[in-house]
Motif scaffolding. Structure first.
Motif, PDB file in Angstrom:
ATOM      1  N   GLY A 224      -4.399   5.571  11.559  1.00  0.00           N
ATOM      2  CA  GLY A 224      -5.333   6.049  10.557  1.00  0.00           C
ATOM      3  C   GLY A 224      -6.140   7.245  11.010  1.00  0.00           C
ATOM      4  O   GLY A 224      -6.515   8.101  10.195  1.00  0.00           O
ATOM      5  N   SER A 254     -13.960   7.259   6.884  1.00  0.00           N
ATOM      6  CA  SER A 254     -12.588   7.699   6.634  1.00  0.00           C
ATOM      7  C   SER A 254     -11.569   6.588   6.878  1.00  0.00           C
ATOM      8  O   SER A 254     -10.463   6.628   6.328  1.00  0.00           O
ATOM      9  CB  SER A 254     -12.251   8.903   7.520  1.00  0.00           C
ATOM     10  N   SER A 256     -12.094   3.392   6.100  1.00  0.00           N
ATOM     11  CA  SER A 256     -12.456   2.222   5.296  1.00  0.00           C
ATOM     12  C   SER A 256     -11.230   1.577   4.646  1.00  0.00           C
ATOM     13  O   SER A 256     -11.078   0.343   4.669  1.00  0.00           O
ATOM     14  CB  SER A 256     -13.475   2.615   4.224  1.00  0.00           C
ATOM     15  N   ALA A 257     -10.343   2.386   4.067  1.00  0.00           N
ATOM     16  CA  ALA A 257      -9.146   1.820   3.434  1.00  0.00           C
ATOM     17  C   ALA A 257      -8.234   1.152   4.464  1.00  0.00           C
ATOM     18  O   ALA A 257      -7.676   0.078   4.219  1.00  0.00           O
ATOM     19  CB  ALA A 257      -8.394   2.917   2.680  1.00  0.00           C
ATOM     20  N   VAL A 258      -8.089   1.784   5.627  1.00  0.00           N
ATOM     21  CA  VAL A 258      -7.255   1.200   6.688  1.00  0.00           C
ATOM     22  C   VAL A 258      -7.868  -0.107   7.194  1.00  0.00           C
ATOM     23  O   VAL A 258      -7.165  -1.103   7.403  1.00  0.00           O
ATOM     24  CB  VAL A 258      -7.088   2.204   7.836  1.00  0.00           C
ATOM     25  N   ASN A 259      -9.183  -0.117   7.384  1.00  0.00           N
ATOM     26  CA  ASN A 259      -9.843  -1.315   7.899  1.00  0.00           C
ATOM     27  C   ASN A 259      -9.783  -2.474   6.913  1.00  0.00           C
ATOM     28  O   ASN A 259      -9.722  -3.643   7.330  1.00  0.00           O
ATOM     29  CB  ASN A 259     -11.296  -0.997   8.237  1.00  0.00           C
ATOM     30  N   GLN A 260      -9.805  -2.181   5.619  1.00  0.00           N
ATOM     31  CA  GLN A 260      -9.710  -3.250   4.636  1.00  0.00           C
ATOM     32  C   GLN A 260      -8.388  -3.992   4.743  1.00  0.00           C
ATOM     33  O   GLN A 260      -8.351  -5.230   4.744  1.00  0.00           O
ATOM     34  CB  GLN A 260      -9.894  -2.667   3.234  1.00  0.00           C
ATOM     35  N   VAL A 261      -7.303  -3.253   4.856  1.00  0.00           N
ATOM     36  CA  VAL A 261      -5.997  -3.890   5.011  1.00  0.00           C
ATOM     37  C   VAL A 261      -5.877  -4.556   6.376  1.00  0.00           C
ATOM     38  O   VAL A 261      -5.348  -5.672   6.504  1.00  0.00           O
ATOM     39  CB  VAL A 261      -4.879  -2.850   4.819  1.00  0.00           C
ATOM     40  N   THR A 331     -12.748  -5.220  -2.592  1.00  0.00           N
ATOM     41  CA  THR A 331     -12.357  -3.883  -2.131  1.00  0.00           C
ATOM     42  C   THR A 331     -11.989  -2.962  -3.289  1.00  0.00           C
ATOM     43  O   THR A 331     -12.322  -1.777  -3.283  1.00  0.00           O
ATOM     44  CB  THR A 331     -11.175  -3.993  -1.160  1.00  0.00           C
ATOM     45  N   SER A 332     -11.311  -3.491  -4.308  1.00  0.00           N
ATOM     46  CA  SER A 332     -10.966  -2.649  -5.462  1.00  0.00           C
ATOM     47  C   SER A 332     -12.214  -2.256  -6.233  1.00  0.00           C
ATOM     48  O   SER A 332     -12.322  -1.118  -6.721  1.00  0.00           O
ATOM     49  CB  SER A 332      -9.995  -3.385  -6.379  1.00  0.00           C
ATOM     50  N   ARG A 335     -13.806   0.570  -4.347  1.00  0.00           N
ATOM     51  CA  ARG A 335     -13.116   1.844  -4.553  1.00  0.00           C
ATOM     52  C   ARG A 335     -13.455   2.448  -5.906  1.00  0.00           C
ATOM     53  O   ARG A 335     -13.632   3.667  -6.030  1.00  0.00           O
ATOM     54  CB  ARG A 335     -11.603   1.644  -4.413  1.00  0.00           C
ATOM     55  N   ARG A 338     -16.980   3.970  -5.679  1.00  0.00           N
ATOM     56  CA  ARG A 338     -16.996   5.252  -4.976  1.00  0.00           C
ATOM     57  C   ARG A 338     -16.341   6.357  -5.802  1.00  0.00           C
ATOM     58  O   ARG A 338     -16.733   7.519  -5.730  1.00  0.00           O
ATOM     59  CB  ARG A 338     -16.280   5.112  -3.624  1.00  0.00           C
TER      60      ARG A 338
END
Length: 341
Positions: A224, A254, A256-261, A331-332, A335, A338
């Motif tokens: 990431g 930056s 955040s999306a990677v950490n959520q998964v 998480t959705s 998103r 934001r």
């Protein structure tokens, strides 16, 4: 005299003078448009390529899952193993016994569930923290970085049995490396500790789980980090931002999306982990390290009550589905919030 009559193909208005025949290739005069056989093959090819994977998924996961759900409604004990279809139906009795926390079976199930929750939260948090810190340290190029990256991935690449059985020897009471370092070399403990029994078994299990799982977090976070433009760090440095401010204001948002998964995958893997505890402690895990997966195994194969064990497995599946659904919903929503801002 014979007159020869010539016809001029009509043109399609607004189409650069293309003829009607050119505008509708492959069609008869006034007839319906036919789909080419090659187009049909191109559309169906992806589904044909996915068909073997779908069949294997059906045979390996879905069919056993359906059989397990059916078994949870039966009184499937050792007396019906040869012909489990003849086991009597019990309805929701197995589920009631599993969630009756005042009875011994339900009380042990609740204790195992709480131990697993605490173990999973600590393991996921430490794996993410160590993996993220290592990935950030490996972001800048320096001599020997490739070798360090390869060494960091060794615990993740090793087979589970080979990795955990090494820790079993290290945790031995009399001649283990852990007691030798902590007691003989450093003098941290007054006497050699028992790591595979008693309350210390939880620390031993957590240590092995973190050692085995943090390289995966390191690998995902490191991938990431490659998508973050270096210009952002250069601009932040020109504005006077320090290293910690760059991590807090640039790196973590930056990622955040990677950490959520990553957190979701680590949670599911750790909560369902059976191999680590089974190899570390054997068939009977200590009470302090009695994970749900090992508890269900003992309920099914130690007491030969497969119906009750199947009911516990279904309850575990429902819990993980609820956690996954809540995580995806939160998480959705974040998103979307934001995106509006």
């Amino acid at each position: 005299m014979t007159h020869v009559t010539t016809t001029t193909p009509t043109t399609v208005a607004g189409d650069g003078g293309r003829t009607a025949r050119e505008a509708s290739p492959g069609t008869a005069a006034g007839g319906p448009r036919r789909r080419r056989p090659g187009r049909i093959r191109r559309v169906s090819l992806p589904y044909l390529l996915l068909l073997p994977a779908l069949l294997l998924e059906l045979l390996v996961h879905l069919v056993p899952m359906a059989v397990g759900v059916v078994m949870s409604f039966k009184e499937l004990t050792q007396f019906f193993i040869r012909d489990w279809g003849a086991a009597p139906w019990t309805g929701l009795d197995n589920y009631q016994v599993a969630v009756d926390f005042d009875a011994p079976v339900g009380e042990e199930m609740l204790h195992s569930f709480l131990v697993t929750v605490v173990f999973t939260v600590l393991s996921v948090a430490l794996c993410w923290l160590i993996g993220t810190a290592a990935a950030i340290c490996m972001q800048d190029a320096f001599r020997g970085r490739g070798l360090l990256r390869a060494l960091f991935l060794v615990p993740y690449a090793l087979p589970v049995y080979a990795a955990v059985i090494t820790w079993v020897f290290m945790f031995q009471h009399d001649n283990g490396l852990v007691n030798h370092v902590l007691h003989d070399q450093l003098g941290v403990t007054d006497k050699p500790s028992f790591w595979l029994i008693g309350d210390n078994s939880f620390l031993a299990l957590l240590t092995v789980s973190v050692w085995k799982g943090w390289p995966f977090a390191f690998l995902i976070v490191m991938a990431g980090l490659q998508n973050i433009p270096k210009e952002l760090y250069e601009a932040a440095a020109l504005d006077g931002a320090g290293t910690w401010q760059q991590i807090r204001r640039i790196t973590l948002p930056s990622l955040s999306a990677v950490n959520q998964v990553l957190v979701l995958v680590l949670f599911l893997w750790t909560f369902n982990d059976f191999n680590t505890a089974f190899v570390l402690f054997g068939k009977s895990a200590p009470a302090a390290a009695d994970l749900v997966s090992v508890h269900i195994y003992q309920e099914s194969f130690a007491t030969w009550n497969f119906g009750r064990g199947s009911a516990m497995s279904v309850l575990l599946l429902l819990f993980l589905l609820v956690v996954t659904g809540v995580h995806l919903a939160v998480t959705s929503r974040g998103r979307r919030t934001r995106a509006r801002v």
